[in-house]
Motif scaffolding. Structure first.
Motif, mmCIF file in Angstrom:
data_model
loop_
_atom_site.group_PDB
_atom_site.id
_atom_site.type_symbol
_atom_site.label_atom_id
_atom_site.label_comp_id
_atom_site.label_asym_id
_atom_site.label_seq_id
_atom_site.Cartn_x
_atom_site.Cartn_y
_atom_site.Cartn_z
ATOM 1 N N VAL A 111 -5.385 -6.984 -9.108
ATOM 2 C CA VAL A 111 -4.630 -6.786 -7.874
ATOM 3 C C VAL A 111 -3.531 -7.839 -7.757
ATOM 4 N N LYS A 112 -2.308 -7.383 -7.482
ATOM 5 C CA LYS A 112 -1.182 -8.281 -7.241
ATOM 6 C C LYS A 112 -0.989 -8.379 -5.729
ATOM 7 N N VAL A 113 -0.948 -9.576 -5.194
ATOM 8 C CA VAL A 113 -0.884 -9.739 -3.741
ATOM 9 C C VAL A 113 0.344 -10.542 -3.327
ATOM 10 N N GLY A 114 0.890 -10.176 -2.174
ATOM 11 C CA GLY A 114 2.023 -10.881 -1.606
ATOM 12 C C GLY A 114 2.443 -10.198 -0.321
ATOM 13 N N VAL A 115 3.345 -10.814 0.404
ATOM 14 C CA VAL A 115 3.884 -10.217 1.620
ATOM 15 C C VAL A 115 5.136 -9.431 1.256
ATOM 16 N N SER A 116 5.216 -8.177 1.727
ATOM 17 C CA SER A 116 6.318 -7.270 1.370
ATOM 18 C C SER A 116 6.414 -7.111 -0.140
ATOM 19 N N ILE A 117 5.268 -6.999 -0.784
ATOM 20 C CA ILE A 117 5.226 -6.946 -2.237
ATOM 21 C C ILE A 117 5.902 -5.704 -2.787
ATOM 22 N N ARG A 133 1.748 -2.706 -10.849
ATOM 23 C CA ARG A 133 0.724 -1.786 -10.360
ATOM 24 C C ARG A 133 -0.458 -2.591 -9.824
ATOM 25 N N GLY A 134 -1.188 -1.982 -8.890
ATOM 26 C CA GLY A 134 -2.277 -2.685 -8.236
ATOM 27 C C GLY A 134 -1.757 -3.587 -7.138
ATOM 28 N N ARG A 135 -0.760 -3.100 -6.378
ATOM 29 C CA ARG A 135 -0.098 -3.915 -5.351
ATOM 30 C C ARG A 135 -0.877 -3.891 -4.033
ATOM 31 N N PHE A 136 -0.962 -5.063 -3.390
ATOM 32 C CA PHE A 136 -1.595 -5.148 -2.070
ATOM 33 C C PHE A 136 -0.737 -6.029 -1.182
ATOM 34 N N ASP A 137 -0.244 -5.454 -0.086
ATOM 35 C CA ASP A 137 0.645 -6.173 0.826
ATOM 36 C C ASP A 137 -0.171 -6.920 1.877
ATOM 37 N N LEU A 138 -0.151 -8.237 1.793
ATOM 38 C CA LEU A 138 -0.872 -9.061 2.760
ATOM 39 C C LEU A 138 -0.259 -8.981 4.149
ATOM 40 N N VAL A 144 -0.093 -5.690 13.905
ATOM 41 C CA VAL A 144 -0.219 -4.841 15.090
ATOM 42 C C VAL A 144 0.167 -3.408 14.760
ATOM 43 N N SER A 145 1.198 -3.247 13.927
ATOM 44 C CA SER A 145 1.661 -1.931 13.524
ATOM 45 C C SER A 145 2.385 -2.061 12.198
ATOM 46 N N ALA A 146 2.750 -0.921 11.606
ATOM 47 C CA ALA A 146 3.484 -0.941 10.344
ATOM 48 C C ALA A 146 4.849 -1.599 10.505
ATOM 49 N N GLN A 147 5.391 -1.549 11.720
ATOM 50 C CA GLN A 147 6.702 -2.142 11.977
ATOM 51 C C GLN A 147 6.619 -3.634 12.302
ATOM 52 N N ARG A 148 5.455 -4.121 12.676
ATOM 53 C CA ARG A 148 5.292 -5.537 13.025
ATOM 54 C C ARG A 148 4.244 -6.161 12.113
ATOM 55 N N ARG A 149 4.694 -6.448 10.876
ATOM 56 C CA ARG A 149 3.780 -6.977 9.877
ATOM 57 C C ARG A 149 3.731 -8.507 9.969
ATOM 58 N N VAL A 150 2.682 -9.073 9.428
ATOM 59 C CA VAL A 150 2.454 -10.518 9.501
ATOM 60 C C VAL A 150 3.197 -11.220 8.371
ATOM 61 N N GLY A 151 3.844 -12.341 8.680
ATOM 62 C CA GLY A 151 4.579 -13.099 7.691
ATOM 63 C C GLY A 151 3.688 -14.080 6.939
ATOM 64 N N LEU A 152 4.200 -14.593 5.825
ATOM 65 C CA LEU A 152 3.422 -15.504 4.984
ATOM 66 C C LEU A 152 3.098 -16.804 5.710
ATOM 67 N N GLY A 196 -0.323 -16.610 -1.291
ATOM 68 C CA GLY A 196 -0.788 -15.228 -1.350
ATOM 69 C C GLY A 196 -2.150 -15.107 -2.004
ATOM 70 N N ALA A 197 -2.314 -15.759 -3.147
ATOM 71 C CA ALA A 197 -3.597 -15.723 -3.843
ATOM 72 C C ALA A 197 -4.684 -16.405 -3.026
ATOM 73 N N ALA A 198 -4.339 -17.513 -2.352
ATOM 74 C CA ALA A 198 -5.326 -18.259 -1.571
ATOM 75 C C ALA A 198 -5.797 -17.468 -0.359
ATOM 76 N N VAL A 199 -4.879 -16.776 0.312
ATOM 77 C CA VAL A 199 -5.242 -15.952 1.471
ATOM 78 C C VAL A 199 -6.147 -14.817 1.040
#
Length: 220
Positions: A111-117, A133-138, A144-152, A196-199
């Motif tokens: 799994v590759k992780v990051g914000v706005s990956i 491939r194997g992307r996961f957006d932290l 709260v919603s898809a439009q208000r995502r959490v920053g790093l 990203g990896a630590a979170v």
């Protein structure tokens, strides 16, 4: 004190490997060990040493910023990977990256992780042909919603307790094509992948990425 390995290869006849110590910033970098390189064989060695058997890799990229008066150059030129406390900051022509890089990024079981990956992955694919491939957006964790995502920075503070974590706009807009990168640029690039990896590890996340879109479809 932690070491950053600076491997800047100007030409095969003028290879230079330079190491220097950088003070760890309290409550920010932890025990992060960074390898900064422009060499393909160093990228391969790092992946072989740290990614075999890994289940998660912190992922981020850097590209030249759009600056008025400066010639436009939008190609992704820095790739950051993190496994535990080990971080790779690879700089150069990523469209000519060694096979080990393509194999790692394309392995959906890691799994590759990051914000706005997805944004970084699309840009990397467009510039170099490398498919992540194997992307996961932290950014979706606690959003709260898809439009208000959490920053790093928010994740670093709320999940890891890193109150001193900051995002420098000046560094983000700096020249990522310069060689070698400055010490501040290397640390800025490295810590985003590390956080990203630590979170991901702290939350013990188990994402299902089986249904993710391929990058050409995602870009469309």
């Amino acid at each position: 004190m932690r070491s950053i390995v600076l491997a800047s290869l100007v030409a095969s006849t003028n290879a230079l490997t330079h190491t220097f110590d950088v003070p760890a910033v309290p409550n920010t970098f932890g025990a992060m060990q960074v390898t900064y390189t422009t060499e393909a064989n160093c990228m391969e060695d790092w992946i072989a040493a740290h990614c075999v058997g890994a289940t998660c890799v912190g992922f981020d990229t850097e590209s030249p910023a759009v600056v008025p008066g400066r010639k436009a150059d939008f190609a992704t030129c820095v790739l950051q990977l993190a496994v535990g406390d080990e971080v790779l900051v690879a700089q150069g022509s990523l469209d000519a990256a060694p096979p080990a890089v393509a194999d790692l990024l394309g392995d959906a079981s890691i799994v590759k992780v990051g914000v706005s990956i997805d944004d970084d992955a699309i840009e990397l694919y467009r510039d170099t042909g490398l498919a992540v491939r194997g992307r996961f957006d932290l950014g979706g964790v606690g959003a709260v919603s898809a439009q208000r995502r959490v920053g790093l920075a928010t994740l670093a503070k709320t999940v890891l307790g890193l109150e001193e974590f900051w995002k420098s706009k000046k560094l983000a807009m700096s020249n990522w094509t310069r060689r070698p990168l400055s010490e501040k640029q290397v640390l800025y690039a490295a810590r985003d992948a590390w956080v990203g990896a630590a979170v991901f590890a702290k939350l013990a996340l188990e994402p299902d990425v089986a249904d993710e879109l391929d990058l050409p479809e995602l870009e469309d």
